[in-house]
Design a protein around this motif. Sequence first.
Motif, PDB file in Angstrom:
ATOM      1  N   LYS A 160      15.814  -2.570   5.009  1.00  0.00           N
ATOM      2  CA  LYS A 160      16.139  -1.186   4.649  1.00  0.00           C
ATOM      3  C   LYS A 160      14.920  -0.301   4.793  1.00  0.00           C
ATOM      4  O   LYS A 160      15.042   0.916   5.008  1.00  0.00           O
ATOM      5  CB  LYS A 160      16.663  -1.131   3.218  1.00  0.00           C
ATOM      6  CG  LYS A 160      18.030  -1.764   3.065  1.00  0.00           C
ATOM      7  CD  LYS A 160      18.529  -1.594   1.630  1.00  0.00           C
ATOM      8  CE  LYS A 160      19.926  -2.200   1.480  1.00  0.00           C
ATOM      9  NZ  LYS A 160      20.437  -2.040   0.087  1.00  0.00           N
ATOM     10  N   ILE A 161      13.726  -0.877   4.645  1.00  0.00           N
ATOM     11  CA  ILE A 161      12.487  -0.139   4.875  1.00  0.00           C
ATOM     12  C   ILE A 161      11.586  -1.001   5.746  1.00  0.00           C
ATOM     13  O   ILE A 161      11.567  -2.231   5.627  1.00  0.00           O
ATOM     14  CB  ILE A 161      11.770   0.224   3.554  1.00  0.00           C
ATOM     15  CG1 ILE A 161      11.532  -1.048   2.715  1.00  0.00           C
ATOM     16  CG2 ILE A 161      12.552   1.257   2.764  1.00  0.00           C
ATOM     17  CD1 ILE A 161      10.730  -0.765   1.459  1.00  0.00           C
ATOM     18  N   ASN A 162      10.855  -0.363   6.608  1.00  0.00           N
ATOM     19  CA  ASN A 162       9.967  -1.065   7.537  1.00  0.00           C
ATOM     20  C   ASN A 162       8.555  -0.515   7.418  1.00  0.00           C
ATOM     21  O   ASN A 162       8.319   0.575   6.876  1.00  0.00           O
ATOM     22  CB  ASN A 162      10.467  -0.926   8.975  1.00  0.00           C
ATOM     23  CG  ASN A 162      11.860  -1.529   9.151  1.00  0.00           C
ATOM     24  OD1 ASN A 162      12.093  -2.671   8.741  1.00  0.00           O
ATOM     25  ND2 ASN A 162      12.761  -0.760   9.745  1.00  0.00           N
ATOM     26  N   HIS A 163       7.644  -1.267   7.982  1.00  0.00           N
ATOM     27  CA  HIS A 163       6.244  -0.844   8.020  1.00  0.00           C
ATOM     28  C   HIS A 163       5.731  -0.469   6.618  1.00  0.00           C
ATOM     29  O   HIS A 163       5.188   0.620   6.407  1.00  0.00           O
ATOM     30  CB  HIS A 163       6.053   0.348   8.976  1.00  0.00           C
ATOM     31  CG  HIS A 163       6.581   0.092  10.354  1.00  0.00           C
ATOM     32  ND1 HIS A 163       6.020  -0.844  11.209  1.00  0.00           N
ATOM     33  CD2 HIS A 163       7.651   0.631  11.021  1.00  0.00           C
ATOM     34  CE1 HIS A 163       6.701  -0.865  12.350  1.00  0.00           C
ATOM     35  NE2 HIS A 163       7.707   0.009  12.262  1.00  0.00           N
ATOM     36  N   VAL A 164       5.953  -1.382   5.670  1.00  0.00           N
ATOM     37  CA  VAL A 164       5.514  -1.153   4.287  1.00  0.00           C
ATOM     38  C   VAL A 164       4.343  -2.075   3.986  1.00  0.00           C
ATOM     39  O   VAL A 164       4.330  -3.253   4.362  1.00  0.00           O
ATOM     40  CB  VAL A 164       6.659  -1.419   3.287  1.00  0.00           C
ATOM     41  CG1 VAL A 164       6.177  -1.180   1.861  1.00  0.00           C
ATOM     42  CG2 VAL A 164       7.838  -0.531   3.602  1.00  0.00           C
ATOM     43  N   SER A 165       3.358  -1.541   3.296  1.00  0.00           N
ATOM     44  CA  SER A 165       2.224  -2.326   2.791  1.00  0.00           C
ATOM     45  C   SER A 165       1.940  -1.899   1.365  1.00  0.00           C
ATOM     46  O   SER A 165       2.421  -0.850   0.902  1.00  0.00           O
ATOM     47  CB  SER A 165       0.983  -2.131   3.672  1.00  0.00           C
ATOM     48  OG  SER A 165       1.227  -2.619   4.976  1.00  0.00           O
ATOM     49  N   ILE A 166       1.153  -2.725   0.683  1.00  0.00           N
ATOM     50  CA  ILE A 166       0.880  -2.493  -0.739  1.00  0.00           C
ATOM     51  C   ILE A 166      -0.620  -2.374  -0.961  1.00  0.00           C
ATOM     52  O   ILE A 166      -1.420  -3.097  -0.364  1.00  0.00           O
ATOM     53  CB  ILE A 166       1.442  -3.639  -1.600  1.00  0.00           C
ATOM     54  CG1 ILE A 166       2.978  -3.603  -1.604  1.00  0.00           C
ATOM     55  CG2 ILE A 166       0.914  -3.578  -3.027  1.00  0.00           C
ATOM     56  CD1 ILE A 166       3.608  -4.751  -2.356  1.00  0.00           C
ATOM     57  N   ILE A 167      -0.997  -1.448  -1.806  1.00  0.00           N
ATOM     58  CA  ILE A 167      -2.361  -1.372  -2.334  1.00  0.00           C
ATOM     59  C   ILE A 167      -2.289  -1.695  -3.829  1.00  0.00           C
ATOM     60  O   ILE A 167      -1.533  -1.064  -4.574  1.00  0.00           O
ATOM     61  CB  ILE A 167      -2.998   0.016  -2.109  1.00  0.00           C
ATOM     62  CG1 ILE A 167      -3.236   0.251  -0.619  1.00  0.00           C
ATOM     63  CG2 ILE A 167      -4.301   0.146  -2.887  1.00  0.00           C
ATOM     64  CD1 ILE A 167      -3.849   1.609  -0.306  1.00  0.00           C
ATOM     65  N   PHE A 168      -3.060  -2.705  -4.246  1.00  0.00           N
ATOM     66  CA  PHE A 168      -3.125  -3.084  -5.678  1.00  0.00           C
ATOM     67  C   PHE A 168      -4.232  -2.253  -6.306  1.00  0.00           C
ATOM     68  O   PHE A 168      -5.419  -2.446  -6.028  1.00  0.00           O
ATOM     69  CB  PHE A 168      -3.408  -4.579  -5.797  1.00  0.00           C
ATOM     70  CG  PHE A 168      -3.133  -5.132  -7.160  1.00  0.00           C
ATOM     71  CD1 PHE A 168      -2.237  -4.527  -8.038  1.00  0.00           C
ATOM     72  CD2 PHE A 168      -3.781  -6.279  -7.599  1.00  0.00           C
ATOM     73  CE1 PHE A 168      -1.976  -5.047  -9.283  1.00  0.00           C
ATOM     74  CE2 PHE A 168      -3.538  -6.811  -8.842  1.00  0.00           C
ATOM     75  CZ  PHE A 168      -2.622  -6.198  -9.689  1.00  0.00           C
ATOM     76  N   ASN A 169      -3.837  -1.326  -7.150  1.00  0.00           N
ATOM     77  CA  ASN A 169      -4.730  -0.261  -7.609  1.00  0.00           C
ATOM     78  C   ASN A 169      -5.188  -0.462  -9.053  1.00  0.00           C
ATOM     79  O   ASN A 169      -4.511  -1.089  -9.868  1.00  0.00           O
ATOM     80  CB  ASN A 169      -4.008   1.093  -7.460  1.00  0.00           C
ATOM     81  CG  ASN A 169      -4.916   2.252  -7.803  1.00  0.00           C
ATOM     82  OD1 ASN A 169      -6.121   2.200  -7.539  1.00  0.00           O
ATOM     83  ND2 ASN A 169      -4.352   3.294  -8.385  1.00  0.00           N
ATOM     84  N   ASP A 170      -6.355   0.120  -9.367  1.00  0.00           N
ATOM     85  CA  ASP A 170      -6.887   0.226 -10.731  1.00  0.00           C
ATOM     86  C   ASP A 170      -7.193  -1.142 -11.349  1.00  0.00           C
ATOM     87  O   ASP A 170      -6.781  -1.447 -12.466  1.00  0.00           O
ATOM     88  CB  ASP A 170      -5.910   0.999 -11.623  1.00  0.00           C
ATOM     89  CG  ASP A 170      -6.572   1.429 -12.920  1.00  0.00           C
ATOM     90  OD1 ASP A 170      -7.802   1.599 -12.922  1.00  0.00           O
ATOM     91  OD2 ASP A 170      -5.853   1.549 -13.930  1.00  0.00           O
ATOM     92  N   ILE A 171      -7.901  -1.974 -10.617  1.00  0.00           N
ATOM     93  CA  ILE A 171      -8.305  -3.281 -11.136  1.00  0.00           C
ATOM     94  C   ILE A 171      -9.537  -3.061 -12.000  1.00  0.00           C
ATOM     95  O   ILE A 171     -10.628  -2.789 -11.503  1.00  0.00           O
ATOM     96  CB  ILE A 171      -8.629  -4.272  -9.999  1.00  0.00           C
ATOM     97  CG1 ILE A 171      -7.467  -4.322  -9.007  1.00  0.00           C
ATOM     98  CG2 ILE A 171      -8.915  -5.650 -10.575  1.00  0.00           C
ATOM     99  CD1 ILE A 171      -6.175  -4.769  -9.621  1.00  0.00           C
ATOM    100  N   LYS A 172      -9.370  -3.221 -13.292  1.00  0.00           N
ATOM    101  CA  LYS A 172     -10.471  -2.968 -14.216  1.00  0.00           C
ATOM    102  C   LYS A 172     -11.316  -4.221 -14.380  1.00  0.00           C
ATOM    103  O   LYS A 172     -10.793  -5.318 -14.525  1.00  0.00           O
ATOM    104  CB  LYS A 172      -9.919  -2.535 -15.575  1.00  0.00           C
ATOM    105  CG  LYS A 172     -10.992  -2.052 -16.540  1.00  0.00           C
ATOM    106  CD  LYS A 172     -10.355  -1.528 -17.804  1.00  0.00           C
ATOM    107  CE  LYS A 172     -11.426  -1.051 -18.763  1.00  0.00           C
ATOM    108  NZ  LYS A 172     -10.845  -0.557 -20.035  1.00  0.00           N
TER     109      LYS A 172
END
Length: 800
Positions: free
Chosen positions: A746-758
């Motif tokens: 249903k969605i293509n070309h998706v990537s993830i950024i894992f944010n705010d790692i303390k």
Amino acid sequence: MSQEIKNIDNQEGRSSNRDLLKLWGKVLDSWPLILSFFLLAVVTAVLFNRYTTPIYLVKGSLVKTRDEGQSDLLFGSERSSFFRSDASDVQRAIRILGSREYILQTLEELDFEIAYFLKGEVKITEVYPNDNFSVELDTGSTNVPYGVPIELIHEAGNSFFFLTTEDTRFNSRYLDGKQFEFGEWISINGCRLRIQANSKFLKQEKSDEIQFVFRPKESLIKEYKNLVRVRVDDETPNIFNFSIYSRTPLKDQLFLEKLMTIVKRNNLHEKNREAENSLKFIDGQLRLMLDTLSYFQGEIDDYKVKNRDFGQANIEILEIIRELEHDKSLILIENNYLDYLETYVREKRESEIFAPVVLGVENILLNELVLEYVKFKKENKVFLNSENQQNPLVSIEDARLTRIEENILENVSNMRIDNASKVDFLDSKLRFYNKSLYSLQDEKRAIYDIMQWNSLVEQMVQLLLQKRTEISVSMSSTESDFEVLDPSITESKPYIPNRERNLIIGLLIGLGLPILALYGLVLINTKVSIKEELTELTQIPILGVVGHSNHRNSMVVQEKPKSSIAESFRLIRSNIHFLISDYDVPVILFTSSISGEGKTFCSTNLAFAFAQMEKKVILIGGDMRRPKIFKDFPSVNELGLSDYLAGGLSKEKLIQESSFPYLDLISSGSIPPNPSELLMNSRLDGLIEELKKEYDVVIVDSPPKGLVTDATIWMRVSDLVVFLVRQGVTEKEMIKNLDEEYSKKKINHVSIIFNDIKRNILGKSNGYGYGYGYGYGYGYGYYEEDKVKKGFLSKINPFA
């Protein structure tokens, strides 16, 4: 099947490891809270040990050396198994030894009705003994102020003192301003008392604040009845262990010592009193017999003076008759005892009764019945009182005692019938031998009758004297059935507080409780916490991770180019190049599941990262519901994307130059009433195409995908969708939903950024929280609050 089970086991093992990893991260992240709680628990344990009044175990024991009752000489050596000691007898003995009667007797021999207390800054502690002064109460006093703490005030060198209480009414009426002398009898509202002080106390410059309290005897009885515990030794049932958990160990040690002495003394007194009652009965019988014997002896002496004695022919007959009369005398004495016993039982007398074997009544069953009867009478005297009249056990014991009385009376009746037949048999024999003496003269027959009665009385007197001697010897050698096995002592360490145990508990609670609470939070946590968890939730590739930033604005890459966060964005930039290498001018869309996950922060810094490569970058504020991009740039948001899509603004006026090279900006513009409809306008497609001709990279900061449809509309003009996952904020369920859409194409070309790692104090990435506020708290009613509130841990953490 085995492979599936193995996979499940591996999955459970990974889940457990993740939980431990997250727990360790939370522990490191929350160390100030854990340390504070740890110190609080330890201080609490120390204060509890310091200010809790110590309770010591005072104990002693008695051993029962023989069966209760009189000695074997008094009761006879033959003992039937008709009555045996069982568990109920042991429990009854325990209740009696700790009964009100014994407590009362003990208190009457101790001076416990006046208690002394030391008044400290935090608590008031009872003192025993009081070495400073002693209070003597006149037994004839009236209106004794029971329960009123009276404090003695004394100055060094004076022989007088003052008394005061916290009861202002009592103080003002009887004590206020009055001066009293040591050693003199004083009267306070009818209460006469005298206070004696030692020389050391009189010389003290500053005496301790000591109070004394008059305690009513009934209150003391109830207190010690609840305090005293009597238990039978598990291995040796004839050992009775006494114990008191005491706040005044010296005082209660003296009490237990006196209590055990009274138990031993009362037992000896009871046994001797039974013997004394036996002697009283025998002495009464002897007085009657001796008077009769004196009369008969006088008649015989007169006859001997006037007449000659019997002939030798009749002596043998007289000896036979004497033996028969001896047997008859035993039966007559037995009948006298039966009369005494029946009268005693029917009249419910309270005096002590003695056993029939004392007078030679050889009936084992009756002897056992009387022994049991004596035992019940003695125990009931101690056990029955006003406090337990309603006790169901009392009714049960009364019924049992009634059955014993009925059995005694029935046995007495049977013995009377049997004795009557024995007397008839002896009388028939006596009549037979008496016929041989009828040939004597009338005078001789008369004196013979007198001699016959005299012989019978002599036999009875001799028997009674023999029994009296036996009882007297028995009394002189009687010993108590109880001996002190272990004298009263106090254990060296207090039972409460257990200082070592309390400190250990404080340490365990101080560390264990917060860690357990954190582990509970880990188990119920529904948000993404670590990268390993994220990789298991989705197959979507991860571009990189971004650490927590405490910078005052979003431009970390521009203002802190050598920071770890700037390096993170450069690494993400490189990864994006690999993903979109086929696109000449890529359009990169930043979105997330909800607000507050760092879309603006990441899109802005990635734009700076590309600009540093001297690539022309256009940053579009695609969130027309909550404009934010312009806040980090020296630009305005009066006119922008919403105005262009509505047809009220040209492209030339839409693009704003930023103060940074290679970076331009399109702000969101004024907030429209229908942002979704505007985005579906064909002007958006045309704008993107025009921007691709002028710029190298197009970056769009859009609204959250999980809240509104705007992000989904933006996806049709985007080449790469970057989904922001913020540690400790993004729900796992949202990642699962995103992964499901990705799996179904249903969605293509998706990537993830894992944010705010303390990072924690060790420098490892495991924390939670974010320094900026992103969100949707107003507009159309379906946005979250944008500002992430600073948590309690962050407030107390100096490293946050």
